[in-house]
Write an enzyme that holds these catalytic residues in place. Structure first.
Site, PDB file in Angstrom:
ATOM      1  N   GLU A   2       0.841  -1.205   0.000  1.00  0.00           N
ATOM      2  CA  GLU A   2       0.000   0.000   0.000  1.00  0.00           C
ATOM      3  C   GLU A   2       0.873   1.251   0.000  1.00  0.00           C
ATOM      4  O   GLU A   2       1.821   1.360   0.784  1.00  0.00           O
ATOM      5  CB  GLU A   2      -0.905  -0.002   1.242  1.00  0.00           C
ATOM      6  CG  GLU A   2      -1.776   1.231   1.379  1.00  0.00           C
ATOM      7  CD  GLU A   2      -2.541   1.263   2.687  1.00  0.00           C
ATOM      8  OE1 GLU A   2      -3.459   2.104   2.805  1.00  0.00           O
ATOM      9  OE2 GLU A   2      -2.225   0.455   3.590  1.00  0.00           O
ATOM     10  N   CYS A  22      -5.430  -2.824   2.878  1.00  0.00           N
ATOM     11  CA  CYS A  22      -5.319  -2.711   4.340  1.00  0.00           C
ATOM     12  C   CYS A  22      -6.610  -3.065   5.069  1.00  0.00           C
ATOM     13  O   CYS A  22      -7.039  -4.209   5.104  1.00  0.00           O
ATOM     14  CB  CYS A  22      -4.843  -1.299   4.682  1.00  0.00           C
ATOM     15  SG  CYS A  22      -4.284  -1.093   6.396  1.00  0.00           S
ATOM     16  N   LYS A  78      -9.717   2.050  -3.238  1.00  0.00           N
ATOM     17  CA  LYS A  78     -10.186   1.596  -1.925  1.00  0.00           C
ATOM     18  C   LYS A  78     -11.577   2.141  -1.650  1.00  0.00           C
ATOM     19  O   LYS A  78     -11.814   3.350  -1.769  1.00  0.00           O
ATOM     20  CB  LYS A  78      -9.217   2.052  -0.828  1.00  0.00           C
ATOM     21  CG  LYS A  78      -9.511   1.452   0.540  1.00  0.00           C
ATOM     22  CD  LYS A  78      -8.428   1.836   1.551  1.00  0.00           C
ATOM     23  CE  LYS A  78      -8.667   1.162   2.895  1.00  0.00           C
ATOM     24  NZ  LYS A  78      -7.645   1.538   3.902  1.00  0.00           N
TER      25      LYS A  78
END
Length: 518
Positions: free
Chosen positions: A267, A389, A337
């Protein structure tokens, strides 16, 4: 429970509050990195003993204490990001964590109230039907409310046991259900002194064992991955002067692993907006395609037309096996995301909150959400469902992007915010459960650990030590097909919860009417 049973804890014992709080603390030992899974049954059984013969509001308080014990010990790692990176004092950081834990504990507390308000009698129906159903409802509630935080779900304590075999059927909450039902059966076996109740945990474990041997998805060819762990200090990650040194670290490790099929960076490995890194990305694309290598990396992207920023993952290098596609700036072959971290990636009511404290002005805290459904990233002809994440917590959201032809799950992450705490290990275990649920191998490149790879059964294939600059080379087989959980999600468990509560209430009415239901 019978009030005359000598094995009961006294209803108003002065030690009850302390005892039940300690049961909650004990539960933390069942989660990673400790993984003392038998403690889950000891803690839950002790907890259930205390819930008998209580008024609804006293049961509310006792359930809150149990959950508070589990949350305050299990989530203490959250303070690290606040005290280390936001300029907040240690006392203030711990206070905010305590407030968060107190809030999260309200949902289990409602279980105690509802259980003792509507199901005050009837041992078996109360413990084996009403309580498990109410517990699942409370988990779902704090997993959804205010964007949700389904971190300390009890099912995560059993990834190393046969009970994990239920996850591909109904998800991690079916594992939670098995733990709760096992503990309830133990309470009945002890209080009623009837060994027949032990048949329930025995059958649950045997059933899980059998399910673990079921092949839900089909393994295929082997793919050689190089997962790059740059180990960039979080305090330096967003400094403009560190962009070049950061990229040089990643490039050094990448050049040594060009013979891999696919190289994956974590990330935000490229610590700048894609808008400013077009030349770099184009050069990477051309170089890796010339080496017959695919490439996946985390990067940020600013959509100038809509004035929106995204935390993204982009697939470049050799995209399809013929090498026909190439890098396209700002479009195609990417994941934005969609489940953002409150405060860390977006600030609710930011006009009012940002001026209040430094914690509301963390770097990169103004992202927009991506769409709930996005195409799998394609790299070297292989399809990747992607999670960045925190997104690995939300399995019902992830499953919308996992299909029959999805071959891998790619979970890029950066847990450097939480240092040497237990947080990164808990996060790794949550990601592992996604591999088990979906029957897909999971690759997890991170900035500073824990970088790892799991197969479609959730078995660890390889990992790197934390806080080490290194590349993890690992060969992982593709998979095709889907698990029942991928297809149906939580629908079967919702049906179970509704049916159990209706049946328990019916039996409760009969019991109150004076008919014995043993």
């Amino acid at each position: 429970m019978n009030r005359n049973n000598s094995l009961c804890f006294p209803s108003h014992s002065k030690y009850a509050s302390l005892s039940i709080f300690l049961c909650g603390c004990l539960m933390t030992g069942t989660f990673a990195p400790y993984n003392w899974w038998p403690l889950a049954f000891i803690a839950m059984t002790g907890f259930l003993f205390h819930l008998q013969n209580q008024t609804p509001w006293r049961a509310f308080r006792l359930c809150w204490l149990f959950a508070m014990g589990m949350n305050i010990t299990g989530l203490s790692w959250i303070h690290v990001s606040m005290s280390t990176f936001s300029g907040m004092s240690l006392a203030a950081a711990y206070s905010l964590v305590a407030v968060l834990c107190a809030y999260l504990s309200l949902y289990p507390a409602m279980v105690g109230y509802l259980l003792n308000r509507f199901f005050p009698t009837g041992n078996a129906s109360r413990l084996l039907l009403a309580f498990p159903a109410l517990w699942l409802m409370s988990d779902w509630m704090f997993g959804q409310a205010l964007t949700g935080f389904p971190w300390m779900w009890i099912g995560y304590s059993q990834t190393d046991t046969w009970l994990a075999g239920y996850a591909p059927l109904f998800g991690v909450q079916s594992v939670t259900l098995a733990v709760v039902c096992t503990s309830a059966a133990l309470v009945l076996a002890i209080t009623q002194r009837k060994i027949r109740w032990l048949f329930i945990p025995v059958m649950l474990f045997i059933g899980g064992y059998g399910l673990q041997r079921q092949e839900w998805t089909t393994p295929g060819e082997e793919v050689d991955f190089a997962l790059i762990q740059g180990n960039i200090p979080q305090s330096l990650k967003w400094e403009p002067s560190e962009i070049r040194p950061t990229l040089l670290k990643y490039l050094t490790l990448t050049q040594k692993n060009m013979d891999a099929d696919i190289v994956a960076w974590p990330e935000s490995a490229v610590p700048a907006m894609e808008n400013d890194m077009r030349e770099f990305m184009t050069n990477m694309d051309e170089t890796l395609r010339s080496k017959n290598t695919g490439f996946i990396t985390g990067i940020q992207y600013y959509d100038q037309q809509n004035n929106q920023s995204y935390n993204a993952v982009v697939g470049i290098g050799l995209i399809d096996k013929e090498g026909q596609q190439s890098y396209q700036y700002g479009r195609n072959n990417r994941w934005y995301k969609q489940h953002l971290v409150p405060i860390g990636e977006f600030v609710p009511f930011e006009t009012y909150l940002r001026p209040l404290a430094p914690i509301f002005n963390l770097p990169m805290s103004s992202f927009s959400r991506g769409n709930a459904k996005q195409a799998n990233i394609l790299v070297k002809g292989y399809k990747f469902a992607t999670a960045i994440c925190y997104e690995t917590e939300f399995s019902d959201e992830m499953r919308q992007n996992i299909h029959d032809d999805t071959q891998f799950i790619m979970n890029v992450s950066n847990d450097s915010w939480f240092g040497e705490s237990t947080g990164p290990w808990q996060h790794l275990n949550i990601a592992r459960m996604r591999a088990i649920e979906f029957g897909k191998p999971l690759l997890r490149p991170t900035n500073s650990g824990v970088t790892a790879a799991f197969d479609e059964k959730g078995r660890l294939l390889a990992s790197l030590p934390q806080f080490e600059m290194a590349a993890l080379r690992v060969k992982v087989k593709t998979t095709t097909g889907t698990t029942p959980y991928t297809k149906w999600g939580s629908i079967p468990l919702v049906i179970y919860v509704v049916s159990s509560l209706l049946l328990a209430y019916r039996l409760q009415v009969v019991s109150i009417a004076g008919i014995s239901v043993r």
